[in-house]
Motif scaffolding. Structure first.
Motif, PDB file in Angstrom:
ATOM      1  N   PRO A  36      13.957 -11.113  33.215  1.00 24.86           N
ATOM      2  CA  PRO A  36      13.820 -12.509  33.633  1.00 24.86           C
ATOM      3  C   PRO A  36      12.447 -12.777  34.235  1.00 24.86           C
ATOM      4  N   ARG A  37      11.945 -13.982  33.959  1.00 28.57           N
ATOM      5  CA  ARG A  37      10.663 -14.368  34.554  1.00 28.57           C
ATOM      6  C   ARG A  37      10.658 -15.857  34.862  1.00 28.57           C
ATOM      7  N   ILE A  38       9.865 -16.189  35.882  1.00 24.19           N
ATOM      8  CA  ILE A  38       9.667 -17.587  36.265  1.00 24.19           C
ATOM      9  C   ILE A  38       8.179 -17.860  36.137  1.00 24.19           C
ATOM     10  N   LYS A  39       7.856 -18.768  35.212  1.00 21.98           N
ATOM     11  CA  LYS A  39       6.453 -19.149  35.014  1.00 21.98           C
ATOM     12  C   LYS A  39       6.160 -20.367  35.878  1.00 21.98           C
ATOM     13  N   VAL A  40       5.035 -20.323  36.570  1.00 20.86           N
ATOM     14  CA  VAL A  40       4.631 -21.432  37.425  1.00 20.86           C
ATOM     15  C   VAL A  40       3.379 -22.064  36.824  1.00 20.86           C
ATOM     16  N   GLY A  41       3.490 -23.322  36.451  1.00 20.14           N
ATOM     17  CA  GLY A  41       2.367 -24.012  35.815  1.00 20.14           C
ATOM     18  C   GLY A  41       1.169 -24.144  36.742  1.00 20.14           C
ATOM     19  N   VAL A  42      -0.016 -23.885  36.198  1.00 17.46           N
ATOM     20  CA  VAL A  42      -1.259 -24.028  36.979  1.00 17.46           C
ATOM     21  C   VAL A  42      -2.226 -24.992  36.299  1.00 17.46           C
ATOM     22  N   GLY A  43      -1.743 -25.645  35.240  1.00 20.47           N
ATOM     23  CA  GLY A  43      -2.592 -26.618  34.536  1.00 20.47           C
ATOM     24  C   GLY A  43      -3.326 -26.001  33.361  1.00 20.47           C
ATOM     25  N   GLU A  44      -3.555 -26.840  32.373  1.00 21.33           N
ATOM     26  CA  GLU A  44      -4.226 -26.395  31.153  1.00 21.33           C
ATOM     27  C   GLU A  44      -5.720 -26.198  31.376  1.00 21.33           C
ATOM     28  N   LYS A  45      -6.261 -25.189  30.744  1.00 24.14           N
ATOM     29  CA  LYS A  45      -7.695 -24.906  30.831  1.00 24.14           C
ATOM     30  C   LYS A  45      -8.479 -26.030  30.160  1.00 24.14           C
ATOM     31  N   PRO A  46      -9.440 -26.607  30.869  1.00 25.44           N
ATOM     32  CA  PRO A  46     -10.274 -27.638  30.228  1.00 25.44           C
ATOM     33  C   PRO A  46     -11.082 -27.038  29.075  1.00 25.44           C
ATOM     34  N   LYS A  47     -11.366 -27.852  28.070  1.00 26.72           N
ATOM     35  CA  LYS A  47     -12.208 -27.390  26.954  1.00 26.72           C
ATOM     36  C   LYS A  47     -13.548 -26.925  27.505  1.00 26.72           C
ATOM     37  N   LYS A  48     -14.144 -25.982  26.829  1.00 23.02           N
ATOM     38  CA  LYS A  48     -15.448 -25.404  27.191  1.00 23.02           C
ATOM     39  C   LYS A  48     -15.402 -24.524  28.441  1.00 23.02           C
ATOM     40  N   TYR A  49     -14.221 -24.368  29.031  1.00 22.72           N
ATOM     41  CA  TYR A  49     -14.083 -23.514  30.207  1.00 22.72           C
ATOM     42  C   TYR A  49     -13.749 -22.104  29.747  1.00 22.72           C
ATOM     43  N   ASP A  50     -14.317 -21.094  30.364  1.00 20.35           N
ATOM     44  CA  ASP A  50     -13.928 -19.716  30.095  1.00 20.35           C
ATOM     45  C   ASP A  50     -12.568 -19.484  30.748  1.00 20.35           C
ATOM     46  N   LEU A  51     -11.645 -18.837  30.022  1.00 20.27           N
ATOM     47  CA  LEU A  51     -10.286 -18.643  30.537  1.00 20.27           C
ATOM     48  C   LEU A  51     -10.296 -17.849  31.847  1.00 20.27           C
ATOM     49  N   ALA A  52     -11.051 -16.764  31.896  1.00 16.62           N
ATOM     50  CA  ALA A  52     -11.095 -15.936  33.115  1.00 16.62           C
ATOM     51  C   ALA A  52     -11.614 -16.758  34.296  1.00 16.62           C
ATOM     52  N   ASP A  53     -12.658 -17.547  34.066  1.00 14.38           N
ATOM     53  CA  ASP A  53     -13.196 -18.386  35.142  1.00 14.38           C
ATOM     54  C   ASP A  53     -12.155 -19.403  35.597  1.00 14.38           C
ATOM     55  N   TYR A  54     -11.419 -19.955  34.633  1.00 16.65           N
ATOM     56  CA  TYR A  54     -10.440 -20.985  34.970  1.00 16.65           C
ATOM     57  C   TYR A  54      -9.304 -20.428  35.826  1.00 16.65           C
ATOM     58  N   VAL A  55      -8.708 -19.307  35.400  1.00 14.84           N
ATOM     59  CA  VAL A  55      -7.552 -18.790  36.151  1.00 14.84           C
ATOM     60  C   VAL A  55      -7.960 -18.248  37.519  1.00 14.84           C
TER      61      VAL A  55
END
Length: 194
Positions: free
Chosen positions: A128-147
């Motif tokens: 079981p897992r509970i995912k907590v939304g943190v918002g979608e990554k804006p375009k042109k954003y690096d995923l690592a930088d965003y999270v």
């Protein structure tokens, strides 16, 4: 006993970032149920307590996100728990709006490196897992930088509401109401207008 593990990165520099939503839920649970998460075991901070009449171990792995499975896998083995029923993993999800939660009984990692590592160490994706939304990554954003970025003030308010929803979901799951929790929290929520 249940192991409730929130994912995140250790050290002050990551506090309050999107990737640490799992840690934030564990902190909120610990506050509500007066559980001290200051013990150490298997490269994690741990705290034992009772929630909904169930013995729980709250866990914050200190291995950094991408190696979460090393810590959690070791704890699952040590406490001889059934990960398919008695492990709940809480973590951030960029496909959900800030504060929205989604509950799953099982599933793939969906590109989340912490979950990928847990699946590799447990040898199963059935937990079981509970995912907590943190918002979608804006375009042109690096995923690592965003999270690893911090929430805006408005998002922080939504996240606080999301942490409370995640606590309610944990309480329902521990009370044996997984289906009810999924029905209540897995509904689509329209993003708020900016």
């Amino acid at each position: 006993m249940y192991i409730i593990a929130g994912l995140g990165n250790p050290t002050m520099q990551y506090e309050g970032t999107r990737h640490n939503a799992g840690f934030d839920v564990i902190d909120a649970l610990a506050d509500k149920y007066n559980i001290s998460v200051d013990g150490r075991k298997n490269r994690a901070y741990i705290g034992k307590g009772i929630i909904e009449g169930q013995k729980v171990l709250l866990v914050k792995p200190q291995t950094y996100m991408n190696l979460s499975g090393e810590s959690i896998g070791g704890l699952v083995d040590y406490f001889k728990i059934d990960e398919e029923q008695d492990l709940i993993v809480i973590y951030d999800d960029i496909s959900l709006s800030p504060g929205q939660i989604r509950i799953r009984k099982k599933g793939s990692a969906g590109g989340h490196n912490g979950i990928k590592n847990i699946i590799a160490h447990l040898g199963t994706q059935v937990f079981p897992r509970i995912k907590v939304g943190v918002g979608e990554k804006p375009k042109k954003y690096d995923l690592a930088d965003y999270v690893l970025s911090h929430f805006t003030k408005a998002e922080r308010k939504e996240m606080e509401e999301g942490y409370q929803k995640a606590i309610q979901a944990v309480e329902k799951i521990l009370a044996g109401e997984m289906e009810a929790a999924m029905n209540e929290f897995n509904r689509k929520v329209k993003p708020k207008e900016a």
